[in-house]
Design a protein around this motif. Structure first.
Motif, PDB file in Angstrom:
ATOM      1  N   TRP A  16      28.829  43.595  31.329  1.00  0.00           N
ATOM      2  CA  TRP A  16      28.843  43.245  32.738  1.00  0.00           C
ATOM      3  C   TRP A  16      27.763  44.058  33.439  1.00  0.00           C
ATOM      4  O   TRP A  16      27.561  45.239  33.126  1.00  0.00           O
ATOM      5  CB  TRP A  16      30.216  43.546  33.350  1.00  0.00           C
ATOM      6  CG  TRP A  16      31.277  42.704  32.734  1.00  0.00           C
ATOM      7  CD1 TRP A  16      31.763  41.519  33.224  1.00  0.00           C
ATOM      8  CD2 TRP A  16      31.989  42.916  31.512  1.00  0.00           C
ATOM      9  NE1 TRP A  16      32.718  41.003  32.371  1.00  0.00           N
ATOM     10  CE2 TRP A  16      32.881  41.839  31.318  1.00  0.00           C
ATOM     11  CE3 TRP A  16      31.955  43.919  30.542  1.00  0.00           C
ATOM     12  CZ2 TRP A  16      33.713  41.747  30.210  1.00  0.00           C
ATOM     13  CZ3 TRP A  16      32.792  43.833  29.431  1.00  0.00           C
ATOM     14  CH2 TRP A  16      33.663  42.758  29.287  1.00  0.00           C
ATOM     15  N   ASP A  41      31.859  34.929  44.567  1.00  0.00           N
ATOM     16  CA  ASP A  41      31.964  35.945  43.517  1.00  0.00           C
ATOM     17  C   ASP A  41      30.744  36.866  43.478  1.00  0.00           C
ATOM     18  O   ASP A  41      30.739  37.821  42.696  1.00  0.00           O
ATOM     19  CB  ASP A  41      32.099  35.271  42.146  1.00  0.00           C
ATOM     20  CG  ASP A  41      33.265  34.303  42.096  1.00  0.00           C
ATOM     21  OD1 ASP A  41      34.326  34.637  42.642  1.00  0.00           O
ATOM     22  OD2 ASP A  41      33.098  33.218  41.514  1.00  0.00           O
ATOM     23  N   GLU A  81      27.994  36.234  42.089  1.00  0.00           N
ATOM     24  CA  GLU A  81      27.771  36.232  40.646  1.00  0.00           C
ATOM     25  C   GLU A  81      26.674  35.258  40.233  1.00  0.00           C
ATOM     26  O   GLU A  81      26.646  34.111  40.680  1.00  0.00           O
ATOM     27  CB  GLU A  81      29.074  35.862  39.946  1.00  0.00           C
ATOM     28  CG  GLU A  81      29.033  36.027  38.453  1.00  0.00           C
ATOM     29  CD  GLU A  81      30.399  35.827  37.815  1.00  0.00           C
ATOM     30  OE1 GLU A  81      30.594  36.403  36.736  1.00  0.00           O
ATOM     31  OE2 GLU A  81      31.248  35.105  38.370  1.00  0.00           O
ATOM     32  N   TYR A 105      34.594  43.212  35.273  1.00  0.00           N
ATOM     33  CA  TYR A 105      35.075  42.771  36.580  1.00  0.00           C
ATOM     34  C   TYR A 105      35.771  41.409  36.536  1.00  0.00           C
ATOM     35  O   TYR A 105      36.234  40.921  37.570  1.00  0.00           O
ATOM     36  CB  TYR A 105      33.941  42.745  37.610  1.00  0.00           C
ATOM     37  CG  TYR A 105      32.885  41.698  37.334  1.00  0.00           C
ATOM     38  CD1 TYR A 105      33.028  40.385  37.767  1.00  0.00           C
ATOM     39  CD2 TYR A 105      31.734  42.028  36.631  1.00  0.00           C
ATOM     40  CE1 TYR A 105      32.063  39.429  37.504  1.00  0.00           C
ATOM     41  CE2 TYR A 105      30.762  41.075  36.365  1.00  0.00           C
ATOM     42  CZ  TYR A 105      30.931  39.778  36.810  1.00  0.00           C
ATOM     43  OH  TYR A 105      29.977  38.841  36.542  1.00  0.00           O
ATOM     44  N   ASN A 106      35.822  40.775  35.364  1.00  0.00           N
ATOM     45  CA  ASN A 106      36.458  39.460  35.294  1.00  0.00           C
ATOM     46  C   ASN A 106      37.187  39.321  33.951  1.00  0.00           C
ATOM     47  O   ASN A 106      37.164  40.228  33.125  1.00  0.00           O
ATOM     48  CB  ASN A 106      35.439  38.338  35.501  1.00  0.00           C
ATOM     49  CG  ASN A 106      34.368  38.308  34.418  1.00  0.00           C
ATOM     50  OD1 ASN A 106      34.537  38.826  33.321  1.00  0.00           O
ATOM     51  ND2 ASN A 106      33.247  37.682  34.723  1.00  0.00           N
ATOM     52  N   ASP A 107      37.794  38.164  33.771  1.00  0.00           N
ATOM     53  CA  ASP A 107      38.539  37.944  32.525  1.00  0.00           C
ATOM     54  C   ASP A 107      37.867  36.902  31.634  1.00  0.00           C
ATOM     55  O   ASP A 107      38.522  36.254  30.835  1.00  0.00           O
ATOM     56  CB  ASP A 107      39.985  37.557  32.829  1.00  0.00           C
ATOM     57  CG  ASP A 107      40.086  36.270  33.633  1.00  0.00           C
ATOM     58  OD1 ASP A 107      39.042  35.694  33.997  1.00  0.00           O
ATOM     59  OD2 ASP A 107      41.224  35.835  33.896  1.00  0.00           O
ATOM     60  N   ASN A 108      36.553  36.751  31.757  1.00  0.00           N
ATOM     61  CA  ASN A 108      35.812  35.822  30.912  1.00  0.00           C
ATOM     62  C   ASN A 108      35.997  36.242  29.456  1.00  0.00           C
ATOM     63  O   ASN A 108      35.563  37.330  29.063  1.00  0.00           O
ATOM     64  CB  ASN A 108      34.327  35.837  31.289  1.00  0.00           C
ATOM     65  CG  ASN A 108      33.489  34.911  30.440  1.00  0.00           C
ATOM     66  OD1 ASN A 108      33.924  34.390  29.418  1.00  0.00           O
ATOM     67  ND2 ASN A 108      32.250  34.710  30.863  1.00  0.00           N
TER      68      ASN A 108
END
Length: 155
Positions: free
Chosen positions: A150, A78, A80, A141-144
């Motif tokens: 971000w 990721d 990340e 960029y994510n579904d957290n």
């Protein structure tokens, strides 16, 4: 003669994310998020520790005299940064900066040229830290479900 700041006495090492020191740090991290986030924090199902072990990632722990003072993780697939946490007694002394520099060095060594991370506005110290370290805000960029900010940084 002045005493060096505590972070100068801390050692940053690559650790097993399933090991007792890492689990101590992660437990404290999740407890703090639960306390600070409006409505609490649900970490969801446990993350597979392999995500933060080479070659898929890295997990760093800062410790002093055998006591863990902080951690940060890297997920290579990721690109990340995750799980930055500093023990309350070690805050405000530069340790988070050193952990972030170490994880960026680790990412470069593992072939990454850019990193991302997400955070929550309740973590005002984290927002200030990331901005001061040259991280730039980017679109989601994510579904957290807990993230509302971000960031990315070219290495």
């Amino acid at each position: 003669m002045s005493r060096p700041p505590p972070f100068a006495e801390a050692t940053i090492t690559l650790a097993d994310p399933a090991g007792p020191e890492a689990q101590h740090c992660l437990s404290a991290y999740f407890h703090e998020l639960d306390r600070r986030f409006p409505g609490g924090f649900d970490p969801g199902p446990p993350t597979d520790p392999a995500r933060y072990r080479p070659p898929l990632g890295a997990f760093l722990i800062a410790s002093r005299n055998g006591r863990p003072l902080g951690c940060v993780a890297l997920s290579i697939p990721d690109a990340e940064v995750k799980r930055l946490w500093i023990a309350p007694e070690a805050r405000g002394q530069g340790l988070a900066r050193h952990l972030m520099a170490a994880i960026e060095d680790q990412a470069r060594a593992m072939g990454l040229a850019r990193l991302r991370l997400d955070t929550n506005p309740s973590l005002t110290e984290a927002l200030a830290l990331y901005r001061s370290l040259g991280w730039s805000e980017i679109p989601r960029y994510n579904d957290n479900p807990h993230a509302q900010a971000w960031f990315a940084k070219a290495l």
